[in-house]
Design an enzyme around this catalytic site. Structure first.
Site, PDB file in Angstrom:
ATOM      1  N   ASN A   6     -37.401  13.830  28.461  1.00 19.38           N
ATOM      2  CA  ASN A   6     -36.868  14.689  27.247  1.00 19.38           C
ATOM      3  C   ASN A   6     -37.438  13.936  25.958  1.00 19.38           C
ATOM      4  OD1 ASN A   6     -35.501  15.788  25.220  1.00 19.38           O
ATOM      5  ND2 ASN A   6     -33.536  14.869  25.851  1.00 19.38           N
ATOM      6  N   TRP A   7     -38.382  14.686  25.384  1.00 17.80           N
ATOM      7  CA  TRP A   7     -39.300  13.971  24.591  1.00 17.80           C
ATOM      8  C   TRP A   7     -38.604  14.117  23.029  1.00 17.80           C
ATOM      9  CZ3 TRP A   7     -44.628  16.484  25.001  1.00 17.80           C
ATOM     10  CH2 TRP A   7     -45.186  15.904  26.606  1.00 17.80           C
ATOM     11  N   LYS A   8     -37.505  15.007  23.134  1.00 12.16           N
ATOM     12  CA  LYS A   8     -36.461  14.971  21.912  1.00 12.16           C
ATOM     13  C   LYS A   8     -37.299  15.685  20.587  1.00 12.16           C
ATOM     14  CE  LYS A   8     -32.995  12.121  23.686  1.00 12.16           C
ATOM     15  NZ  LYS A   8     -31.967  11.211  23.445  1.00 12.16           N
TER      16      LYS A   8
ATOM     17  N   HIS B 161     -27.164  19.354  26.234  1.00 12.70           N
ATOM     18  CA  HIS B 161     -27.296  17.995  25.532  1.00 12.70           C
ATOM     19  C   HIS B 161     -26.332  17.199  24.748  1.00 12.70           C
ATOM     20  CE1 HIS B 161     -29.395  14.428  24.422  1.00 12.70           C
ATOM     21  NE2 HIS B 161     -29.980  14.281  25.345  1.00 12.70           N
TER      22      HIS B 161
ATOM     23  N   GLU C 213     -26.576  15.611  21.934  1.00 14.47           N
ATOM     24  CA  GLU C 213     -26.908  15.660  20.681  1.00 14.47           C
ATOM     25  C   GLU C 213     -26.714  17.125  20.353  1.00 14.47           C
ATOM     26  OE1 GLU C 213     -30.891  13.832  21.375  1.00 14.47           O
ATOM     27  OE2 GLU C 213     -29.874  11.864  21.850  1.00 14.47           O
TER      28      GLU C 213
ATOM     29  N   GLU D 278     -24.901  12.334  31.679  1.00 12.90           N
ATOM     30  CA  GLU D 278     -25.302  11.536  30.706  1.00 12.90           C
ATOM     31  C   GLU D 278     -24.160  11.027  29.847  1.00 12.90           C
ATOM     32  OE1 GLU D 278     -29.654  12.390  29.455  1.00 12.90           O
ATOM     33  OE2 GLU D 278     -28.457  13.623  28.440  1.00 12.90           O
TER      34      GLU D 278
ATOM     35  N   GLY E 292     -29.789   6.440  24.174  1.00  9.33           N
ATOM     36  CA  GLY E 292     -30.479   5.773  23.270  1.00  9.33           C
ATOM     37  C   GLY E 292     -29.844   4.553  22.673  1.00  9.33           C
TER      38      GLY E 292
ATOM     39  N   SER F  95     -30.421   5.723  28.631  1.00 13.86           N
ATOM     40  CA  SER F  95     -30.747   4.375  28.699  1.00 13.86           C
ATOM     41  C   SER F  95     -31.670   3.894  30.200  1.00 13.86           C
ATOM     42  CB  SER F  95     -30.106   3.292  28.070  1.00 13.86           C
ATOM     43  OG  SER F  95     -29.628   3.513  26.824  1.00 13.86           O
TER      44      SER F  95
ATOM     45  N   GLY G 243     -36.013   8.016  25.579  1.00 14.09           N
ATOM     46  CA  GLY G 243     -36.849   7.251  24.821  1.00 14.09           C
ATOM     47  C   GLY G 243     -37.991   6.590  25.817  1.00 14.09           C
TER      48      GLY G 243
HETATM   49  P1  PGA Z   1     -32.379   7.702  26.372  1.00  8.97           P
HETATM   50  O1  PGA Z   1     -31.979   9.503  26.163  1.00  8.97           O
HETATM   51  O2  PGA Z   1     -33.135   7.749  27.770  1.00  8.97           O
HETATM   52  O3  PGA Z   1     -33.186   7.592  25.328  1.00  8.97           O
HETATM   53  O4  PGA Z   1     -30.816   7.135  26.426  1.00  8.97           O
HETATM   54  C1  PGA Z   1     -31.584  10.221  27.312  1.00  8.97           C
HETATM   55  C2  PGA Z   1     -31.212  11.623  26.998  1.00  8.97           C
HETATM   56  O5  PGA Z   1     -30.914  11.862  25.958  1.00  8.97           O
HETATM   57  O6  PGA Z   1     -31.586  12.559  27.577  1.00  8.97           O
END
Ligand code: PGA
Length: 249
Positions: free
Chosen positions: A9-11, A95, A97, A167, A173, A212, A234
């Site tokens: 997931n490049w966000k 997600h 976020e 998640e 993150g 993470s 990340g």
């Molecule tokens: P992260 O994000 O690996 O940076 O913790 C995971 C995600 O949000 O899908």
């Protein structure tokens, strides 16, 4: 036997040149690891570039979000059909976020899940509790509520064309990963809730872990009985790290 899956997931990161480089690296990985599904989820403006860069490889492409409506007068939104037309086969829904920064409710997530399937996309349904919810002992209640919102709208059979990603919000993150045992506990809880309604589907549906994940902790997480791969934020932006995670799967 469930086939392992690792999605990057490049966000909201990268420019077109980065998307091309990351997609090329992902494509090489997907070719080198035919036993698992490898996919990347660029920002939707980079989907076409990523598709071109990965052409001819089995790399899966997905989007990070879709509109809760089909095409029409929704300024600034991107429909599932548009994403599919740009080469996406998968799309994240729910997600954390989007739930916590953009205020998407369980009901909106369920609508998007339905729209994704209607557009021929495989929704990757993200579920997870906040730190407060974990500390209050309500982790299972929260993830089951999030799952139930989708099943109430779309039915249990919809899971035949979906992926689930657990998640924990406190692990995204933050560098703080759920321990393999903590993650396995929630994955097993989700799978057994699904098994109560459809045992066959429960044995087939893939439940990814995200939060993470790094090259150094992936193998232990993926070794758990109910963890079928990872949703990587990340670390998916660092090709060597993403490669190590994929190899661990
Ligand atoms: P992260 O994000 O690996 O940076 O913790 C995971 C995600 O949000 O899908």
């Amino acid at each position: 036997m469930r086939r392992a899956m690792v999605l990057g997931n490049w966000k909201m990161n990268g420019r077109r040149a980065d998307a091309v480089a990351w997609a090329r690296a992902g494509a090489a990985l997907a070719v080198a690891l035919p036993g698992i599904d490898v996919g990347v989820l660029p920002a939707c403006v980079h989907l076409a570039a990523a598709r071109e860069a990965a052409q001819g490889s089995p790399l899966l492409l997905g989007a990070q979000n879709l509109a809760a409506w089909s095409d029409g007068a929704y300024t600034g939104e991107v429909s599932g059909a548009m994403l599919a037309d740009c080469g996406a086969s998968h799309v994240l829904v729910g997600h954390s976020e989007r739930r916590h920064v953009l205020g998407e409710s369980d009901a909106v997530v369920a609508e998007k899940f339905e729209r994704a399937q209607a557009a021929g996309l495989v929704p990757v349904l993200c579920l997870g509790e906040t730190l407060d919810e974990r500390e209050a002992g309500s982790t299972e209640a929260v993830v089951l509520r999030q799952l139930d919102a989708v099943l109430a709208r779309c039915g249990i059979a919809s899971l035949a064309r979906a992926v689930i990603a657990y998640e924990p919000v406190w692990a995204i993150g933050t560098g703080r990963t759920a321990s393999p045992a903590q993650a396995q506990e929630v994955h097993a809880c989700l799978r057994s809730a699904i098994a109560k309604r459809d045992a066959m589907l429960a044995s087939l549906v893939r439940i990814l872990y995200g939060g993470s994940v790094k090259g150094s902790n992936a193998a232990q997480l993926f070794a758990q009985a109910d963890i079928d791969g990872g949703l990587i934020g990340g670390a998916s932006l660092v090709p060597d790290e993403f490669a190590a995670i994929c190899r661990a799967a």
